[in-house]
Every structure is written in structure tokens, then in C-alpha cells.
Design a protein around this motif. Structure first.
Motif, PDB file in Angstrom:
ATOM      1  N   ILE A 128       0.848  -1.209   0.000  1.00  0.00           N
ATOM      2  CA  ILE A 128       0.000   0.000   0.000  1.00  0.00           C
ATOM      3  C   ILE A 128       0.879   1.253   0.000  1.00  0.00           C
ATOM      4  O   ILE A 128       0.661   2.198  -0.763  1.00  0.00           O
ATOM      5  CB  ILE A 128      -0.949   0.000   1.231  1.00  0.00           C
ATOM      6  CG1 ILE A 128      -1.996  -1.115   1.079  1.00  0.00           C
ATOM      7  CG2 ILE A 128      -1.609   1.368   1.420  1.00  0.00           C
ATOM      8  CD1 ILE A 128      -2.840  -1.353   2.327  1.00  0.00           C
ATOM      9  N   ARG A 129       1.908   1.218   0.837  1.00  0.00           N
ATOM     10  CA  ARG A 129       2.808   2.372   0.957  1.00  0.00           C
ATOM     11  C   ARG A 129       3.572   2.606  -0.337  1.00  0.00           C
ATOM     12  O   ARG A 129       3.741   3.745  -0.773  1.00  0.00           O
ATOM     13  CB  ARG A 129       3.755   2.142   2.145  1.00  0.00           C
ATOM     14  CG  ARG A 129       4.703   3.269   2.397  1.00  0.00           C
ATOM     15  CD  ARG A 129       5.233   3.233   3.827  1.00  0.00           C
ATOM     16  NE  ARG A 129       4.261   3.764   4.767  1.00  0.00           N
ATOM     17  CZ  ARG A 129       4.317   3.593   6.084  1.00  0.00           C
ATOM     18  NH1 ARG A 129       5.300   2.879   6.632  1.00  0.00           N
ATOM     19  NH2 ARG A 129       3.420   4.147   6.867  1.00  0.00           N
ATOM     20  N   MET A 130       4.017   1.535  -0.986  1.00  0.00           N
ATOM     21  CA  MET A 130       4.752   1.667  -2.251  1.00  0.00           C
ATOM     22  C   MET A 130       3.848   2.270  -3.325  1.00  0.00           C
ATOM     23  O   MET A 130       4.274   3.139  -4.095  1.00  0.00           O
ATOM     24  CB  MET A 130       5.310   0.315  -2.704  1.00  0.00           C
ATOM     25  CG  MET A 130       6.125   0.383  -3.991  1.00  0.00           C
ATOM     26  SD  MET A 130       7.584   1.439  -3.889  1.00  0.00           S
ATOM     27  CE  MET A 130       8.795   0.277  -3.241  1.00  0.00           C
ATOM     28  N   LYS A 131       2.599   1.826  -3.366  1.00  0.00           N
ATOM     29  CA  LYS A 131       1.684   2.374  -4.373  1.00  0.00           C
ATOM     30  C   LYS A 131       1.462   3.870  -4.135  1.00  0.00           C
ATOM     31  O   LYS A 131       1.449   4.673  -5.081  1.00  0.00           O
ATOM     32  CB  LYS A 131       0.356   1.608  -4.355  1.00  0.00           C
ATOM     33  CG  LYS A 131       0.513   0.186  -4.901  1.00  0.00           C
ATOM     34  CD  LYS A 131      -0.794  -0.397  -5.376  1.00  0.00           C
ATOM     35  CE  LYS A 131      -1.506  -1.146  -4.283  1.00  0.00           C
ATOM     36  NZ  LYS A 131      -2.660  -1.908  -4.785  1.00  0.00           N
ATOM     37  N   ARG A 132       1.330   4.233  -2.866  1.00  0.00           N
ATOM     38  CA  ARG A 132       1.172   5.651  -2.511  1.00  0.00           C
ATOM     39  C   ARG A 132       2.411   6.440  -2.955  1.00  0.00           C
ATOM     40  O   ARG A 132       2.312   7.530  -3.536  1.00  0.00           O
ATOM     41  CB  ARG A 132       0.959   5.737  -0.984  1.00  0.00           C
ATOM     42  CG  ARG A 132       0.588   7.090  -0.421  1.00  0.00           C
ATOM     43  CD  ARG A 132       1.777   7.918   0.037  1.00  0.00           C
ATOM     44  NE  ARG A 132       2.399   7.453   1.266  1.00  0.00           N
ATOM     45  CZ  ARG A 132       3.519   7.957   1.740  1.00  0.00           C
ATOM     46  NH1 ARG A 132       4.147   8.935   1.084  1.00  0.00           N
ATOM     47  NH2 ARG A 132       4.048   7.498   2.852  1.00  0.00           N
ATOM     48  N   ALA A 133       3.597   5.880  -2.691  1.00  0.00           N
ATOM     49  CA  ALA A 133       4.844   6.577  -3.030  1.00  0.00           C
ATOM     50  C   ALA A 133       5.020   6.705  -4.544  1.00  0.00           C
ATOM     51  O   ALA A 133       5.463   7.739  -5.048  1.00  0.00           O
ATOM     52  CB  ALA A 133       6.027   5.838  -2.422  1.00  0.00           C
ATOM     53  N   LEU A 134       4.660   5.646  -5.273  1.00  0.00           N
ATOM     54  CA  LEU A 134       4.771   5.699  -6.744  1.00  0.00           C
ATOM     55  C   LEU A 134       3.842   6.776  -7.310  1.00  0.00           C
ATOM     56  O   LEU A 134       4.184   7.474  -8.270  1.00  0.00           O
ATOM     57  CB  LEU A 134       4.442   4.332  -7.359  1.00  0.00           C
ATOM     58  CG  LEU A 134       5.493   3.233  -7.167  1.00  0.00           C
ATOM     59  CD1 LEU A 134       4.898   1.851  -7.469  1.00  0.00           C
ATOM     60  CD2 LEU A 134       6.738   3.468  -8.024  1.00  0.00           C
ATOM     61  N   ASP A 135       2.649   6.920  -6.695  1.00  0.00           N
ATOM     62  CA  ASP A 135       1.713   7.973  -7.116  1.00  0.00           C
ATOM     63  C   ASP A 135       2.280   9.362  -6.861  1.00  0.00           C
ATOM     64  O   ASP A 135       2.006  10.299  -7.606  1.00  0.00           O
ATOM     65  CB  ASP A 135       0.374   7.812  -6.381  1.00  0.00           C
ATOM     66  CG  ASP A 135      -0.483   6.710  -6.983  1.00  0.00           C
ATOM     67  OD1 ASP A 135      -0.295   6.405  -8.180  1.00  0.00           O
ATOM     68  OD2 ASP A 135      -1.327   6.147  -6.258  1.00  0.00           O
ATOM     69  N   GLU A 136       3.049   9.512  -5.796  1.00  0.00           N
ATOM     70  CA  GLU A 136       3.616  10.820  -5.438  1.00  0.00           C
ATOM     71  C   GLU A 136       4.821  11.189  -6.288  1.00  0.00           C
ATOM     72  O   GLU A 136       5.183  12.357  -6.382  1.00  0.00           O
ATOM     73  CB  GLU A 136       4.104  10.785  -3.972  1.00  0.00           C
ATOM     74  CG  GLU A 136       3.122  11.297  -2.966  1.00  0.00           C
ATOM     75  CD  GLU A 136       3.682  11.178  -1.551  1.00  0.00           C
ATOM     76  OE1 GLU A 136       4.835  11.584  -1.314  1.00  0.00           O
ATOM     77  OE2 GLU A 136       2.948  10.667  -0.684  1.00  0.00           O
ATOM     78  N   PHE A 137       5.487  10.176  -6.835  1.00  0.00           N
ATOM     79  CA  PHE A 137       6.751  10.407  -7.552  1.00  0.00           C
ATOM     80  C   PHE A 137       6.432  11.066  -8.897  1.00  0.00           C
ATOM     81  O   PHE A 137       5.746  10.490  -9.732  1.00  0.00           O
ATOM     82  CB  PHE A 137       7.474   9.074  -7.781  1.00  0.00           C
ATOM     83  CG  PHE A 137       8.974   9.151  -7.700  1.00  0.00           C
ATOM     84  CD1 PHE A 137       9.664  10.277  -8.126  1.00  0.00           C
ATOM     85  CD2 PHE A 137       9.723   8.077  -7.194  1.00  0.00           C
ATOM     86  CE1 PHE A 137      11.049  10.348  -8.040  1.00  0.00           C
ATOM     87  CE2 PHE A 137      11.108   8.138  -7.099  1.00  0.00           C
ATOM     88  CZ  PHE A 137      11.773   9.278  -7.524  1.00  0.00           C
TER      89      PHE A 137
END
Ligand code: MV4
Length: 461
Positions: A402-411
Motif C-alpha cells: 500500500i505504501r509503495m503504491k502511494r509513493a509511486l503515485d507521489e513520484f
């Protein structure tokens, strides 16, 4: 007491910066080296000093041993950290450092040599009781000998180059009819790629997971493992996503593979940080594959779950300090995943260098970004296309995803193509979410077939 006054970093990009960070926290001065086209590189800015060592072409700069040693001499650097790639596993470089009175931050020349000879490493492991895949005892010189061994162990088999790695000089052979041709193709490829045509034979196992164990040794008899990393998500021998712990690993499995890794390290008289790579089959049999005598790209996932700073430990060991922890003090906490962000077309994986016109990196709880990229930086075409490592840490695998998906969206990276969208697809794939991946996952994903066949369920069917 200072470990070293000054270290030269014989590398570039994110790993050079990672090493600068460790040095800063250890109160050690740093020297960056750079090629003609990297005057504006971030590792040059962040180091205390920097030296241009030659033109962009690798043999003149990041692989130029005399120029690097001269740079160390004129700046009074006492030690050299090679990072990964480039000269990190070059025994001549380690030896040249020693001859110049400079500490090479890594294992001994002898260990690097044995690790680079895959057939020899395999023989050492077999002799010391570390399981290897059934196959030849040492190198195989003729096609007749190779075919004889193949018939004995049974097809399919794989011919591998002794100097290989990264998948070059390798041929899978399905039947006796294909053996002779495969043998000569592998020989020719090995000679062209490594200047050495020597081959060995193994039973070809499929499907498999690629699981590796981080080890750290002080050369005073203390060898500790830091648990496993699962690197099964790769494409054409390029790792794309790594995680720790492995989703298939139980406490019992970790103890078993960890003890094998320690045994392997001891067999090589290992000193400093290293990685033992294993093949794990569907029945969770573990076989030694290769040893990597350098720090690896994916070391951060191990740092996140163990709290050990692997680069600082490398420097301390090179300075002669004993390990400051014992095996029973290493505790695995939570779950970490790394996505390699490459400047590539996310569908065809073709490099896409150029100017980054907008750059915003993710942050917040549990996020780490190891990168040398910045807004306005021109990604050079001369070097590898990895421009950032996005690493997350969370209390379990589900939350890490979940955290990785959130981070990829922010990048946000604009101006060049990157593999960010590819990673989003993988993280949403049901097989990845289940932790049910093997080394064919991406190829099957590309063919639209992932999840339908050959998936590694880790349970008997
Ligand atoms: C193997 C194997 C199956 N059986 N050896 C690929 C790179 C090289 N370092 C070793 N490799 C393999 N060796 C036996 N006996 C399958 C692979 C392999 C592989 C290994 C790790 C990660 C990805 C891979 C992708 C394809 C093949």
C-alpha cells in the motif's frame, strides 16, 4: 578515534551518494571522482572534494585503474570504496589498491577471484557441504563431456560460463540433440563477453525463486547473516523489484538458508559485506548459485528491516574493527520493498536518457529514496539507466505494498520516460500481491499470461 580520515569513492550516481552519507556520519572526508560529462552530477556536489579523472568512456574514467589510484594519491585518501559494478569485483583493482598502500573496502583479492570463477565457487561450496544444483564437478572442456554429464543428470540442463553472471554465456538445453550446438554457442558468447570460454553444467531448474542472503564478516571469525532478500521479480536478468523478508520464508526457512549462507561465507574466508545467491525450487530446496563480493543495489531493503547500516559496517570492517553485533542480536522488523526506477520506456524497457524538466520525490512515513537525480539534471546515455531506488518500510507486506503504491503515485518525473507506471502494474497484480512470484513472472506478464500457468504457489497441488 577516526576510522579513516578520507575515503575516495570509485563510483557515481546514487551509490556514490549513499557512501558519502555513511562517511559524513562517521566523520570521514570524501573524494568523488567524475568523468568529463558529470561535472554537474550530484555526487560531485555532495562530496568534500572531487577530481575529474577522464572522458565519459568507461575505460578512461570509472574503469581507469591508474587514474583512480592517482586521484587517491593526490588527495591523500586512505581507502577506496568501489560501490557496485565498475571495479567493485575486479581482483586486479583490489590488488593495485593494496600495492599502492590504499585500503580496498571489500573482501580480499583471493576471495574476489574465487567468487568471479563461478565453477570454482561451486566446487568450493560442494566440498564444504553447501548444496549445489546437480551438475559437473568443475569446468567441462568438450561437448562430448558436457553431453555425457547432461545424460547422467537428465535434461533439461543449463550450460553456464565460469566467468559469467548476468545471464550472458548461458544456454538452456532441452534434449541431447541440442547439446552440441548449445555448448558451442555458450562457449562463443562467453569468450566474446568475458575473454574466457570455460563452461560448467547444471541441471536446469524451473520455476525457481531467486533468494539471496546478506552476510557480513569481520575477518576475525565472526560471520553474521542479515536475512534473505527475494529478487524474483526481474526481466532479462535485470532485477526490478526486491523485497525483504521473502514472502515465502518462514522463521525456520530463514534459519536454514541463513546458516547455509554463513557456511558459504566461511568457505570463502569471507571478510566485509557480501551476498550469497541461491536458487529455491518449488519444494523449497535451496541451492547455492553465486557469491557477490560487493555491496548490492538492493542492500537498503535489508537495512530497513534489520536497522544495520551496511555501508558503515563495510567501512568499520575495512578499518580493522570487529563486528559490533552477534547473530542473535539481529531481529527482522516489518517488511521492505524496493522498486528500481529506470529512465526507460515502461513497455519496451529501452533506455530513455535526457533532461528531467520536473522532479518531485515522495516522502512521509516509511519512505526512502536513494537517488542522484534532481530537477534539471540531464540523465546521461553513457551509464546505466537506473535513476532512483524507491524503498518503503512498513510493519507487514500488505502495508508495504500500500505504501509503495502511494509513493509511486507521489513520484513525479517529467521530461523523460520512467518505469514508474510499470511498477504500479506489478504492485496491483494478484500474483505479486499473493507473494507468488518466480523468475518468469515478468516475461509471463508481458505475454499476458501471468497468473494462468506456471505460477509458483509454494504449496503442493
Ligand atoms: C539457473 C537457473 C535454473 N537452473 N541455474 C540466471 C543468471 C545466472 N546468474 C544464473 N541464472 C539462472 N541459473 C540452474 N541450474 C535459472 C537461472 C535464471 C535466473 C536466475 C535468477 C534470477 C533470474 C533468472 C532468470 C532466468 C534464469
Amino acid at each position: 578515534m577516526k576510522l579513516f580520515k578520507k575515503i575516495l569513492i570509485a563510483n557515481r550516481g546514487e551509490i556514490a551518494i549513499r557512501i558519502i552519507r555513511a562517511c559524513r556520519e562517521l566523520d570521514i572526508k570524501t573524494v568523488a571522482i567524475f568523468s568529463d560529462i558529470e561535472r554537474d552530477a550530484m555526487h560531485v556536489r555532495l562530496a568534500d572534494e572531487s577530481i575529474c579523472i577522464g572522458p565519459a568512456v568507461l575505460s578512461s574514467s570509472y574503469l581507469n585503474i591508474p587514474a583512480i589510484l592517482s586521484a587517491a594519491e593526490v588527495t591523500d585518501a586512505e581507502a577506496i570504496h568501489p560501490g557496485y559494478g565498475f571495479l567493485s569485483e575486479n581482483p586486479q583493482f583490489a590488488e593495485a589498491c593494496a600495492t599502492s598502500g590504499i585500503t580496498f573496502i571489500g573482501p580480499s583479492t583471493e576471495t574476489i577471484k574465487s567468487g568471479g570463477d563461478k565453477s570454482k565457487a561451486r566446487q568450493i561450496m560442494k566440498r564444504k557441504g553447501v548444496p549445489v544444483v546437480p551438475g559437473s564437478d568443475g569446468p567441462v572442456v568438450t561437448e562430448e563431456a558436457a553431453t555425457k554429464i547432461a545424460k547422467k543428470i537428465g535434461f533439461p540442463v543449463i550450460f553456464k560460463a565460469s566467468s559469467g553472471g548476468g545471464g550472458r554465456g548461458m544456454r538452456i538445453v532441452h534434449d541431447e540433440g541440442g547439446a552440441a550446438n548449445a555448448f558451442h554457442m555458450a562457449q562463443r558468447e562467453a569468450l566474446a563477453a568475458f575473454g574466457n570460454s570455460e563452461l560448467y553444467v547444471e541441471k536446469y531448474l524451473n520455476p525457481i525463486r531467486h533468494i539471496e542472503v546478506q552476510i557480513i564478516a569481520d575477518g576475525k571469525g565472526n560471520v553474521v547473516h542479515l536475512g534473505e532478500r527475494d529478487c524474483s521479480v526481474q526481466r532479462r536478468h535485470q532485477k526490478l523489484i526486491e523485497e525483504a523478508p521473502s514472502p515465502m520464508a518462514t522463521e525456520k526457512f530463514r534459519k536454514r538458508i541463513g546458516e547455509l549462507a554463513v557456511k558459504a561465507a566461511k568457505a570463502m574466508k569471507y571478510k566485509n559485506a557480501g551476498t550469497i545467491e541461491f536458487i529455491v525450487d518449488q519444494d523449497q530446496n535451496v541451492y547455492f548459485m553465486e557469491i557477490n563480493t560487493r555491496v548490492q543495489v538492493e542492500h537498503p531493503v535489508t537495512e530497513e528491516i534489520t536497522g544495520v547500516d551496511i555501508i558503515k559496517e563495510q567501512i568499520k570492517i575495512a578499518a580493522g574493527l570487529p563486528l559490533s553485533f552477534k547473530q542473535n542480536e539481529i531481529k527482522i522488523a516489518g517488511h521492505s520493498i524496493e522498486c528500481r526506477i529506470n529512465a526507460e520506456d515502461p513497455e519496451k524497457f529501452i533506455p530513455c536518457p535526457g533532461k528531467i524538466t520536473f522532479f518531485h520525490q515522495p516522502g512521509g512515513p516509511g519512505i526512502r529514496v536513494d537517488t542522484a537525480a534532481y530537477n534539471g539534471w540531464v540523465v546521461p546515455s553513457q551509464y546505466d539507466s537506473m535513476i532512483a531506488k524507491l524503498i518503503v518500510h512498513a510493519k507487514n507486506r500488505e502495508e508495504a505494498i500500500i505504501r509503495m503504491k502511494r509513493a509511486l503515485d507521489e513520484f513525479i518525473i517529467e521530461g523523460i520516460k520512467t518505469t514508474i507506471s510499470f511498477h504500479k502494474k506489478v504492485l496491483n497484480h494478484p500474483d505479486f500481491v499473493k507473494g507468488s512470484v518466480n523468475t518468469s513472472f515478468i516475461e509471463r506478464l508481458a505475454s499476458g499470461d501471468a497468473g494462468s500457468s506456471g505460477s509458483n504457489d509454494d504449496k503442493p497441488s
